[in-house]
Scaffold this motif. Structure first.
Motif, PDB file in Angstrom:
ATOM      1  N   ILE A  75      24.042 -48.894 -31.922  1.00  0.00           N
ATOM      2  CA  ILE A  75      25.257 -49.695 -32.121  1.00  0.00           C
ATOM      3  C   ILE A  75      26.508 -49.011 -31.541  1.00  0.00           C
ATOM      4  O   ILE A  75      27.464 -49.663 -31.166  1.00  0.00           O
ATOM      5  CB  ILE A  75      25.393 -50.002 -33.630  1.00  0.00           C
ATOM      6  N   GLN A  76      26.489 -47.665 -31.478  1.00  0.00           N
ATOM      7  CA  GLN A  76      27.606 -46.860 -30.948  1.00  0.00           C
ATOM      8  C   GLN A  76      28.960 -47.318 -31.512  1.00  0.00           C
ATOM      9  O   GLN A  76      29.080 -47.502 -32.695  1.00  0.00           O
ATOM     10  CB  GLN A  76      27.566 -46.838 -29.413  1.00  0.00           C
ATOM     11  N   SER A  77      29.918 -47.571 -30.638  1.00  0.00           N
ATOM     12  CA  SER A  77      31.277 -47.836 -31.137  1.00  0.00           C
ATOM     13  C   SER A  77      31.402 -49.129 -31.928  1.00  0.00           C
ATOM     14  O   SER A  77      32.415 -49.325 -32.615  1.00  0.00           O
ATOM     15  CB  SER A  77      32.261 -47.879 -29.977  1.00  0.00           C
ATOM     16  N   ILE A  78      30.407 -50.003 -31.802  1.00  0.00           N
ATOM     17  CA  ILE A  78      30.495 -51.247 -32.592  1.00  0.00           C
ATOM     18  C   ILE A  78      30.411 -50.896 -34.086  1.00  0.00           C
ATOM     19  O   ILE A  78      30.913 -51.627 -34.929  1.00  0.00           O
ATOM     20  CB  ILE A  78      29.391 -52.244 -32.159  1.00  0.00           C
ATOM     21  N   SER A  79      29.814 -49.723 -34.381  1.00  0.00           N
ATOM     22  CA  SER A  79      29.756 -49.290 -35.782  1.00  0.00           C
ATOM     23  C   SER A  79      31.149 -49.086 -36.372  1.00  0.00           C
ATOM     24  O   SER A  79      31.322 -49.091 -37.589  1.00  0.00           O
ATOM     25  CB  SER A  79      28.965 -47.984 -35.898  1.00  0.00           C
ATOM     26  N   LYS A  80      32.149 -48.895 -35.493  1.00  0.00           N
ATOM     27  CA  LYS A  80      33.512 -48.656 -36.002  1.00  0.00           C
ATOM     28  C   LYS A  80      34.051 -49.880 -36.741  1.00  0.00           C
ATOM     29  O   LYS A  80      34.867 -49.756 -37.643  1.00  0.00           O
ATOM     30  CB  LYS A  80      34.439 -48.276 -34.836  1.00  0.00           C
ATOM     31  N   VAL A  81      33.600 -51.065 -36.326  1.00  0.00           N
ATOM     32  CA  VAL A  81      34.011 -52.292 -37.033  1.00  0.00           C
ATOM     33  C   VAL A  81      33.394 -52.277 -38.436  1.00  0.00           C
ATOM     34  O   VAL A  81      34.068 -52.549 -39.434  1.00  0.00           O
ATOM     35  CB  VAL A  81      33.530 -53.561 -36.274  1.00  0.00           C
ATOM     36  N   ILE A  82      32.109 -51.916 -38.479  1.00  0.00           N
ATOM     37  CA  ILE A  82      31.385 -51.960 -39.756  1.00  0.00           C
ATOM     38  C   ILE A  82      31.915 -50.877 -40.702  1.00  0.00           C
ATOM     39  O   ILE A  82      32.123 -51.134 -41.887  1.00  0.00           O
ATOM     40  CB  ILE A  82      29.857 -51.757 -39.529  1.00  0.00           C
ATOM     41  N   SER A  83      32.147 -49.670 -40.172  1.00  0.00           N
ATOM     42  CA  SER A  83      32.607 -48.591 -41.070  1.00  0.00           C
ATOM     43  C   SER A  83      34.016 -48.886 -41.582  1.00  0.00           C
ATOM     44  O   SER A  83      34.331 -48.616 -42.745  1.00  0.00           O
ATOM     45  CB  SER A  83      32.552 -47.231 -40.368  1.00  0.00           C
ATOM     46  N   PHE A  84      34.851 -49.469 -40.723  1.00  0.00           N
ATOM     47  CA  PHE A  84      36.212 -49.806 -41.168  1.00  0.00           C
ATOM     48  C   PHE A  84      36.154 -50.862 -42.278  1.00  0.00           C
ATOM     49  O   PHE A  84      36.839 -50.748 -43.302  1.00  0.00           O
ATOM     50  CB  PHE A  84      37.058 -50.297 -39.989  1.00  0.00           C
ATOM     51  N   ILE A  85      35.309 -51.879 -42.085  1.00  0.00           N
ATOM     52  CA  ILE A  85      35.182 -52.923 -43.119  1.00  0.00           C
ATOM     53  C   ILE A  85      34.635 -52.306 -44.410  1.00  0.00           C
ATOM     54  O   ILE A  85      35.158 -52.559 -45.502  1.00  0.00           O
ATOM     55  CB  ILE A  85      34.257 -54.072 -42.627  1.00  0.00           C
ATOM     56  N   ALA A  86      33.596 -51.473 -44.281  1.00  0.00           N
ATOM     57  CA  ALA A  86      32.990 -50.854 -45.469  1.00  0.00           C
ATOM     58  C   ALA A  86      34.024 -49.999 -46.210  1.00  0.00           C
ATOM     59  O   ALA A  86      34.116 -50.037 -47.442  1.00  0.00           O
ATOM     60  CB  ALA A  86      31.783 -50.013 -45.063  1.00  0.00           C
ATOM     61  N   ALA A  87      34.828 -49.255 -45.449  1.00  0.00           N
ATOM     62  CA  ALA A  87      35.844 -48.392 -46.077  1.00  0.00           C
ATOM     63  C   ALA A  87      36.928 -49.234 -46.748  1.00  0.00           C
ATOM     64  O   ALA A  87      37.400 -48.897 -47.835  1.00  0.00           O
ATOM     65  CB  ALA A  87      36.455 -47.462 -45.027  1.00  0.00           C
ATOM     66  N   CYS A  88      37.314 -50.356 -46.104  1.00  0.00           N
ATOM     67  CA  CYS A  88      38.325 -51.235 -46.717  1.00  0.00           C
ATOM     68  C   CYS A  88      37.792 -51.832 -48.017  1.00  0.00           C
ATOM     69  O   CYS A  88      38.538 -51.982 -48.991  1.00  0.00           O
ATOM     70  CB  CYS A  88      38.704 -52.381 -45.763  1.00  0.00           C
ATOM     71  N   ILE A  89      36.493 -52.182 -48.035  1.00  0.00           N
ATOM     72  CA  ILE A  89      35.900 -52.742 -49.258  1.00  0.00           C
ATOM     73  C   ILE A  89      35.903 -51.660 -50.352  1.00  0.00           C
ATOM     74  O   ILE A  89      36.265 -51.922 -51.497  1.00  0.00           O
ATOM     75  CB  ILE A  89      34.474 -53.279 -48.993  1.00  0.00           C
ATOM     76  N   GLU A  90      35.526 -50.439 -49.964  1.00  0.00           N
ATOM     77  CA  GLU A  90      35.414 -49.358 -50.958  1.00  0.00           C
ATOM     78  C   GLU A  90      36.767 -48.857 -51.447  1.00  0.00           C
ATOM     79  O   GLU A  90      36.963 -48.605 -52.631  1.00  0.00           O
ATOM     80  CB  GLU A  90      34.706 -48.158 -50.317  1.00  0.00           C
TER      81      GLU A  90
END
Ligand code: DON
Length: 331
Positions: A75-90
């Motif tokens: 996934i490489q840099s596309i993971s940055k979208v997922i990690s940002f969303i996950a961090a915002c949720i947390e």
């Protein structure tokens, strides 16, 4: 010759759209030779540069697949979208926006020039490496695997299965990525990191090495297009406010220092990665004429031959063609 504009008022059947997309894929395959597979992470060189595939999933579930789909890639840099969303949720949106800004840089994804020169209070955005590493440091957990849990939970909710880290890719990046280590040390020195540097980098390298397919990207895109809700179950997977911030960031910062051109010529939120993946989406749109996927769709592209900015060369041209033909631009 690639098929030109169609009269979309005629039958918008799946077969009809499938034929068009097949035709466009075979046309844009010829553009692959203008690009090169990433080599700064050694194992990524092993990708087949001739691959080009796309999956499009509409809100109503209509799915078009064409070319080299079903090939797993990281996934490489596309993971940055997922990690940002996950961090915002947390952590909450306010907490995260205190730690990363939401401005495009106009610089390469792995640059820290502005951060140092302008003595910024926070990295420019969560999609450049400095911002993404900062985001990884905010994920809750004492180990990288604990930190990754919120990313996997989110992915599992969207995809219906739990993807895995490709250990060979993880190790290849871990052992070669001196630039990210340099960025990490800079962030440590300036007090941006919320966790131990090594655990943060381990988290970042592992999240980049999660293996997915174009189908997975299209599904993530479709859920984002639907403001974070799974249209089938009506479950809210991503709170609407967070989905909207993620899409705004994709549109302004998702294609790195080619984001302005992508917004101008393609006009939809998208995020690329150096393995050749692109996550894109078309929000619901209202037009006088009948067009494909007006209810919104997610798009996943894979084409590992990259342009000089690190974006899939044929993938971008293919998306531009589709966006023009189907009038997908949000502007
Ligand atoms: O940190 C890196 O360099 C890679 N793991 C990800 C970079 C990336 O995908 C940027 N893409 N355009």
């Amino acid at each position: 010759m690639v098929q030109g504009s169609a009269n979309w008022n005629t039958e918008l059947t799946k077969e009809w759209l499938q034929n068009y997309v097949d035709d466009w894929i075979s046309f844009y395959r010829k553009h692959i030779t203008d690009g090169e597979v990433a080599s700064y992470i050694p194992i990524l060189q092993e990708a087949n540069p001739n691959h080009l595939g796309i999956t499009i999933i509409g809100k109503n579930g209509m799915t078009i697949r064409s070319g080299d789909v079903g090939i797993p890639f990281t996934i490489q840099s596309i993971s940055k979208v997922i990690s940002f969303i996950a961090a915002c949720i947390e952590r909450g949106v306010a907490y995260m926006l205190d730690r990363v800004d939401v401005e495009p840089t106009g610089e390469a994804f792995n640059s820290i020039m502005h951060l140092e020169m302008k003595q910024l209070k926070k990295p420019f955005n969560p999609f450049i490496n400095a911002g993404a590493i900062t985001v990884s440091s905010t994920l809750i957990g004492n180990t990288s695997d604990e930190k990754l849990e919120s990313i996997f939970v989110l992915l599992e909710k969207m995809l219906g299965y739990r993807p895995a880290v490709n250990v060979d890719v993880y190790e290849s990046e871990r052992d070669s990525s001196m630039r990210n280590r340099a960025i990490g040390y800079y962030l440590l020195e300036t007090g941006f990191l919320e966790s131990d540097l090594n655990i943060t980098l381990e988290t970042y390298f592992k999240q980049c090495s999660i293996e997915i397919t174009t189908d997975d990207l299209a599904r993530i895109g479709m859920i984002l297009s639907n403001d974070g809700e799974d249209p089938e179950t009506q479950e809210e997977i991503i709170p609407r406010q967070i989905a909207r911030i993620a899409k705004a960031l994709m549109l302004t910062c998702g294609m790195y220092d080619a984001s302005g051109k992508f917004a101008t010529y393609v006009g939809i939120p998208a995020k690329s990665g150096v393995s050749g993946g692109i996550l894109a989406l078309s929000p619901p749109r209202v037009r006088d004429e009948e067009l494909p996927f007006t209810e919104g769709c997610g798009i996943g592209v894979y084409g590992p031959a990259l342009d000089d900015k690190g974006n899939s060369i044929a993938g971008i041209r293919l998306l531009r063609h589709i966006a023009t033909q189907w009038d997908l631009s949000v502007f």
